[in-house]
Design a protein around this motif. Sequence first.
Motif, short mmCIF file in Angstrom:
data_model
loop_
_atom_site.label_atom_id
_atom_site.label_comp_id
_atom_site.label_asym_id
_atom_site.label_seq_id
_atom_site.Cartn_x
_atom_site.Cartn_y
_atom_site.Cartn_z
N THR A 226 0.81 -1.23 0.00
CA THR A 226 0.00 0.00 0.00
C THR A 226 0.84 1.26 0.00
O THR A 226 0.52 2.23 -0.70
N LYS B 281 -6.46 -1.58 -4.28
CA LYS B 281 -6.85 -0.62 -3.25
C LYS B 281 -5.80 -0.61 -2.14
O LYS B 281 -5.09 -1.61 -1.96
N PRO B 282 -5.68 0.47 -1.38
CA PRO B 282 -6.23 1.80 -1.62
C PRO B 282 -5.29 2.61 -2.51
O PRO B 282 -4.15 2.19 -2.78
N ILE C 208 -9.25 1.35 -9.91
CA ILE C 208 -8.84 0.87 -8.60
C ILE C 208 -9.52 -0.49 -8.34
O ILE C 208 -10.70 -0.67 -8.62
N PHE D 134 -11.32 -2.53 -6.49
CA PHE D 134 -12.35 -2.91 -5.51
C PHE D 134 -13.09 -4.11 -6.09
O PHE D 134 -14.15 -3.98 -6.72
N HIS E 134 -12.97 -1.61 1.70
CA HIS E 134 -13.80 -2.37 0.76
C HIS E 134 -15.28 -2.17 1.07
O HIS E 134 -16.11 -2.03 0.16
N ASP F 105 -16.56 1.16 0.03
CA ASP F 105 -16.83 1.18 -1.41
C ASP F 105 -18.13 0.46 -1.73
O ASP F 105 -18.90 0.93 -2.58
N CYS G 84 -15.08 1.08 -11.21
CA CYS G 84 -14.52 1.73 -10.02
C CYS G 84 -13.28 2.51 -10.43
O CYS G 84 -12.24 1.92 -10.73
N GLY H 293 -11.82 5.49 -5.53
CA GLY H 293 -10.78 5.21 -4.55
C GLY H 293 -10.60 6.35 -3.56
O GLY H 293 -10.46 6.12 -2.36
N GLN I 194 -11.50 6.40 0.50
CA GLN I 194 -10.46 6.80 1.45
C GLN I 194 -10.97 7.90 2.39
O GLN I 194 -10.64 7.92 3.58
#
Length: 338
Positions: free
Chosen positions: A71, A92-93, A117, A119, A173, A176, A309, A314, A318
């Motif tokens: 990440t 992600k993220p 992104i 997801f 997740h 989202d 997505c 994203g 966040q």
Amino acid sequence: MKQVAVFGAGRIGRIHATNLAALPGVRLRYISDPVGESASSLAHRLGAEASSIEAALADPAIDVVVVTSPTTTHSDLILRAAQAGKHIFCEKPVDLSVPRAEACAAAVRAAGVACMIGFQRRFDPTFNEVKSRIERGDIGSPEMLVITSRDPGAPPAEYLRQSGGIFRDMLIHDFDVFRWILGQGDGSAGPDEAAWLSATGACLVDPAIGAVGDIDSAVVSIRTRAGRLCQINASRRAAYGYDQRFEVLGAKGLLAAGNHRPHEVTQMDANGVRTDNPEPFFLERYRAAYQLEMAHFFEQLQSGGSFRCSVHDGVAAQKLADAAALSFETGQPVTFSE
């Protein structure tokens, strides 16, 4: 033929690289990882080459980079890929910092490249069927969403120390999914977003998680601008397997998406009724979703259509994760301006 470089040869990198190698119209060219042996062995298995990130980005033949690295490297690699004019798929993220995530979105927009992104839950066939039925109007306008998200066990404390916390690492997740399921309402009133959020949590699974400044159990409540409600309950421990469910209550009924099991067999005898536990973890539960999301990415890249997505999704997830962390830390709800 789209030529692709994968940055990261760990668990997720292996999944995406294997799926990429099987896609028509795609050539997996390079795999990069700080652990050279990981990159070399994966590249050899899939007919690619091990390469440095610098060399892959400098190669004009590379059309797409797939970011599956830790990440903390995502935003830097997104920025570098955008600067190099490559299209981007990133796990992600986007970043653990909202300002850096927003900077990535701006860089992608300025470079004129595509960025999706990962997801993957938006591509799970069961979850996607719920979304399709909502859009079809089967339960009328959705009013309440309840999400259950429980891992079978916690990651090592050392991983959690750098993860950004349960809200940014695990529940992102679910944030989202909240936006995906309730964000469009019934399709007639336009987009709907969070207006109010409250989060609480505790360390109930492992004291070592608390020792690194994280929690392992959390509950988040969200109210949208239109007044729709969402509750997320999450835990790092479910002794019976990977528990991933949600239900949507609407004006005309309810839709429920349940767990997947290795075998959908129910045995009934004098000793009772037995079924398999849910799939053991996300690698098994979302196997099809990982394949479908990568196919979607290249289909939309080819057609010029919009991604299910985007990098903006994203950033939005966040922001919800940051708000949940703030609510938990202060003990106060967070409100969002329109």
